[in-house]
Design an enzyme around this catalytic site. Structure first.
Site, mmCIF file in Angstrom:
data_model
loop_
_atom_site.group_PDB
_atom_site.id
_atom_site.type_symbol
_atom_site.label_atom_id
_atom_site.label_comp_id
_atom_site.label_asym_id
_atom_site.label_seq_id
_atom_site.Cartn_x
_atom_site.Cartn_y
_atom_site.Cartn_z
ATOM 1 N N GLU A 108 21.451 11.722 -29.477
ATOM 2 C CA GLU A 108 22.209 10.705 -28.741
ATOM 3 C C GLU A 108 23.401 10.183 -29.530
ATOM 4 O O GLU A 108 24.452 9.895 -28.954
ATOM 5 C CB GLU A 108 21.293 9.542 -28.355
ATOM 6 C CG GLU A 108 20.318 9.854 -27.216
ATOM 7 C CD GLU A 108 19.175 10.759 -27.638
ATOM 8 O OE1 GLU A 108 18.967 10.928 -28.861
ATOM 9 O OE2 GLU A 108 18.496 11.292 -26.750
ATOM 10 N N HIS A 178 10.119 4.986 -20.837
ATOM 11 C CA HIS A 178 10.834 5.546 -19.695
ATOM 12 C C HIS A 178 11.097 4.460 -18.662
ATOM 13 O O HIS A 178 11.254 4.757 -17.494
ATOM 14 C CB HIS A 178 10.033 6.697 -19.051
ATOM 15 C CG HIS A 178 9.776 7.842 -19.995
ATOM 16 N ND1 HIS A 178 8.717 7.854 -20.865
ATOM 17 C CD2 HIS A 178 10.465 8.981 -20.213
ATOM 18 C CE1 HIS A 178 8.747 8.972 -21.586
ATOM 19 N NE2 HIS A 178 9.798 9.667 -21.216
#
Lengths: 374, 443
Positions: A108, A178
């Site tokens: 990322e 999540h």
């Protein structure tokens, strides 16, 4: 017992009948599939030809419009080439080329850093972070670099052409990693814009606005809405204003502020409040989390005298605190009751206990009831 | 990082080729395998060689760990420490170019002396010198065009010097005065100039590395015949961003030269505490990059290497890693006293025996390109130039107070308008406590 010849013994590596194929009980099914809101489709915000799309398709549509008209635009991130884990980029690599829609290594900080560079070079960079929960390795690049690029160079360099997209929010079973809504971390960073849409039409218009905005933007897409939110969305490109909240329902008694999925929850709260309390609620979708539309919210609270801010992110340090603080500063004398925040508890996002964690319609309704009776 | 337990209902289960199509009203497209190439089975060989997707290799039956210390990458040089050419690679630059290299290296050195002193006298808040590393800047910059965007760490002022960034602009930035391009927003030595092809420096280390890769990718897509050169120190190479950058550059085929200045120290941390590998160069091949280690104090070697690296990048659209070995003769910054962690003898060695400026001067003297008289004249002239720019810069006012709020976003948002008003209302009442005369007037 005679030993069977080896040839007669075949060790089956997969069961002939899948034991999991027997369906779970109807009750379990209902519990598993139920969500804490029902999406209400909205009318298209601009005229023109429309197509029925869910939220991920509206994102694809926005991205496709962009790649079509902006030859510098590229989309990159983990798994975007085949269509993305949420199908937001389906068909784009085939249509616009593998050099414009491509996978990056699993990193990322690299994705966002690379994206900043693409934007610095003057090209349109659309970076996907696979889940908002994984944006933190890129936090340094966002906070120390992207948000400060223009400021530190006196405008000589900037990365305004950068947009970062990430699925966020509760999905029913996402648990700690999540389900997160990290908007508050980024609301605290001057120089970057943070935006959250409530449905497909909003998602497309706001995403296009972010992409075209000359400031680095972070666009959090409520993942639970990807399939469940369906409506007629204009096929052509259009933008919706950034930095502007939207009053969805006008009311006189109490102002409800939320963003993303929570707007859908609050919509139902408005109905419950009317039915059970006779309370007339005003519903505001903040849309741009930062810099946020202080005027619209304060004008509303000046009228109603009561404010509830609701978000899934944990209450302490959450964006509701920022809104509450600003509103009490501007509307102190208009307030009929303390400002109420209905948020996630100060825990990591739980798995099994999600129904108790999220600021569902009953907790929000209770907040309305308390304010009306203050 | 990407464990998707139970999210298979949500995500496209691309790895499970044989599931039935996901049946929702909106998604009637048939469930296709994603295959940019023909089905994988056709690529598998019949023989007993490894078919793993992850590595092309051969089998071995010998259990043998690879010893990391088995080889080191040699250091490329053109001239020795005395400035004598060894080998055949004298780039035979024009005398004008060689002299310019020398003038710019020494001008940088002179500017460093004066600016360091000015911090000591409290005139600027902070400074970082480039002592000992001048050739890594000048040699590289001389091999590039201004269109080749440079990303630096903070010890690359010579690149700007080569590109004729005016002395006054260096000092305007250090003073943060009204002519500073950065509007007084940053600490000294955080230079930048789009016009000179030098991305504005930021303090966090290695953050520029993946950004440089992004620029290179954009250049490639736009079919520009330019490269990006990204400087970083051996300390910065330990950051995650360095790994991210090199991996991205290699996998995405980006025309970028990673240029590591390995100067022996990251503030007080010697290389022995920074890595166990054979320097930074050893990592290049691990990422799949062409790699070279060079004597960073040899300006001709730096020139040759940079030129060759650029050629590789443009010809192949692939990244290159160059590790320039050098030594940081000065302290890390004005906030550092390096005698706390290294001996004076060590510093003396480099200053006297292996200095990039001395080596080039010796070459020039030996090749009749320079004389002792010219040296004396230039020394005086360089100092005068620096002092002149210094006096001008010091006399300037600070930027307008309102610039505190400039360029946070492209346009000033409402919340900042309100905050700016609030500050100015405050100054109406309390302005006398803020030395407002030092600042440029509003309007």
């Amino acid at each position: 017992m005679a030993l069977l010849p080896a040839a007669a013994i075949s060790l089956r590596l997969t069961p002939r009948v899948n034991p999991l194929r027997r369906k779970s009980s109807p009750r379990q099914q209902t519990l598993r599939n139920s969500s804490h809101f029902t999406y209400v489709p909205e009318a298209p915000p601009v005229p023109g030809e429309t197509q029925r799309m869910n939220l991920f398709q509206s994102v694809t549509s926005a991205l496709s419009n962009t790649l079509e008209t902006d030859p510098t635009a590229i989309i990159f991130g983990e798994d975007v080439a085949f269509g993305g884990v949420f199908r937001c980029t389906v068909g784009l690599a085939a249509k616009y080329g593998k050099e414009r829609v491509f996978n990056t290594p699993l990193c990322e900080q690299g994705i966002v850093g690379f994206g900043i560079g693409v934007a610095v070079a003057g090209s349109t960079a659309i970076a996907e972070i696979q889940f908002a929960d994984y944006i933190y390795p890129a936090f340094d690049q966002v906070v120390n670099e992207a948000s400060k690029y223009r400021y530190r160079s006196g405008g000589d360099f900037d990365c305004g052409r950068l947009t970062i997209r990430a699925p966020s929010g509760a999905v029913g079973h996402g648990a700690l990693y999540h389900s997160q809504s990290p908007e508050a971390f980024f609301a605290h960073v001057p120089g970057v814009r943070t935006v959250v849409p409530r449905g497909p039409c909003q998602a497309k218009g706001l995403l296009l606005a972010c992409i075209q905005d000359d400031n680095p933007c972070i666009f959090f897409e409520p993942k639970v809405l990807y399939r469940s939110a369906v409506e007629d969305v204009p096929v052509e490109s259009y933008t919706l204003p950034l930095g502007k909240a939207e009053v969805l329902i006008e009311g006189r008694d109490v102002t409800l502020v939320g963003w993303g999925t929570q707007v859908q929850v609050l919509r139902e709260v408005c109905q419950l409040a009317e039915e059970r309390l006779g309370a007339d609620c005003e519903l505001i979708d903040l849309r741009t989390i930062a810099p946020w539309d202080v005027d619209t919210v304060c004008n509303s609270v000046s009228k109603t005298g009561r404010l509830i801010v609701a978000h899934e992110a944990p209450i302490t340090g959450g964006h509701a605190g920022e809104i509450s603080s600003t509103v009490q500063q501007h509307c102190f004398l208009n307030l009929e009751a303390p400002i109420s925040r209905v948020c996630g508890w100060d825990t990591p996002f739980p798995h099994i206990h999600e129904p108790f964690y999220i600021p569902d319609k009953w907790r929000c309704f209770e907040a309305v009831r308390k304010l009306m009776n203050f | 990082m990407v464990l998707i337990h139970g999210l298979h209902r949500f995500a496209l289960p691309s790895s499970r080729w044989r599931l039935s199509p996901i049946a929702t009203p909106m998604c009637r497209q048939p469930h296709r395998r994603y295959s940019p190439e023909p089905p994988v089975a056709e690529h598998y060989a019949d023989d007993d060689t490894p078919q793993f997707l992850g590595a092309r290799a051969s089998f071995t039956s010998k259990l043998e760990f690879i010893d990391p210390s088995s080889s080191t990458i040699p250091v490329y040089r053109v001239m020795n420490r005395k400035g004598e050419i060894v080998g055949d690679d004298d780039p035979k630059l024009k005398p004008k170019t060689i002299i310019e290299m020398y003038l710019k290296m020494t001008l940088l050195n002179q500017m460093d002396r004066i600016m360091y002193e000015s911090q000591r006298q409290g005139r600027i808040s902070f400074y970082m010198t480039n002592y000992g590393e001048e050739a890594t800047h000048i040699g590289t910059a001389a091999a590039l065009n201004t269109d080749d965007l440079i990303f630096g760490q903070y010890r690359e002022a010579g690149v700007l010097m080569w590109r004729d960034y005016p002395l006054e602009m260096f000092m305007d930035q250090c003073y943060g005065n009204k002519d500073d391009l950065g509007q007084g927003h940053q600490m000294p030595v955080h230079y930048g100039s789009a016009r000179h092809g030098f991305a504005t420096i930021s303090s966090p280390l290695a953050t520029q590395m993946p950004q440089a890769v992004g620029v290179a990718y954009a250049y490639k897509l736009a079919k520009k015949s330019n490269v990006v050169v990204c400087f970083f120190g051996e300390g910065a190479s330990s950051e995650g961003d360095a790994h991210a950058a090199m991996n991205f550059a290699a996998t995405l085929d980006c025309p970028i030269v990673f240029l590591c200045r390995n100067n022996g120290y990251a503030i007080s941390t010697p290389t022995s505490e920074q890595y166990r590998s054979d320097g930074v160069a050893a990592r290049g091949p691990a990422y799949g990059m062409q790699t070279l280690r060079v004597d960073g104090n040899d300006v001709f070697a730096m020139y040759n290497v940079s030129r060759a690296a650029k050629e590789i990048c443009l010809r192949e659209n692939k990244p290159v890693l160059v590790e320039a070995m050098t030594y940081r003769i000065g302290h890390h910054s004005t906030s550092d006293d390096s005698s706390a962690y290294r001996s004076v003898d060590e510093v003396s060695y480099w200053d006297q025996t292996d200095h990039p400026i001395s080596r080039l001067r010796n070459y020039m003297l030996n090749n009749q390109l320079w004389s002792k008289d010219q040296e004396e004249v230039w020394k005086k002239k360089a100092r005068e130039k620096v002092m002149k720019a210094f006096a001008k810069s010091e006399a300037k006012r600070k930027p307008k107070v309102s610039h505190l709020f400039s360029n946070v976003y492209k346009e000033l948002p409402e919340n900042l308008e309100a905050q700016k008003s609030e500050l100015f209302e405050h100054l109406q009442v309390y302005g006398e406590h803020y030395n407002l005369d030092l600042y440029d007037k509003e309007g």
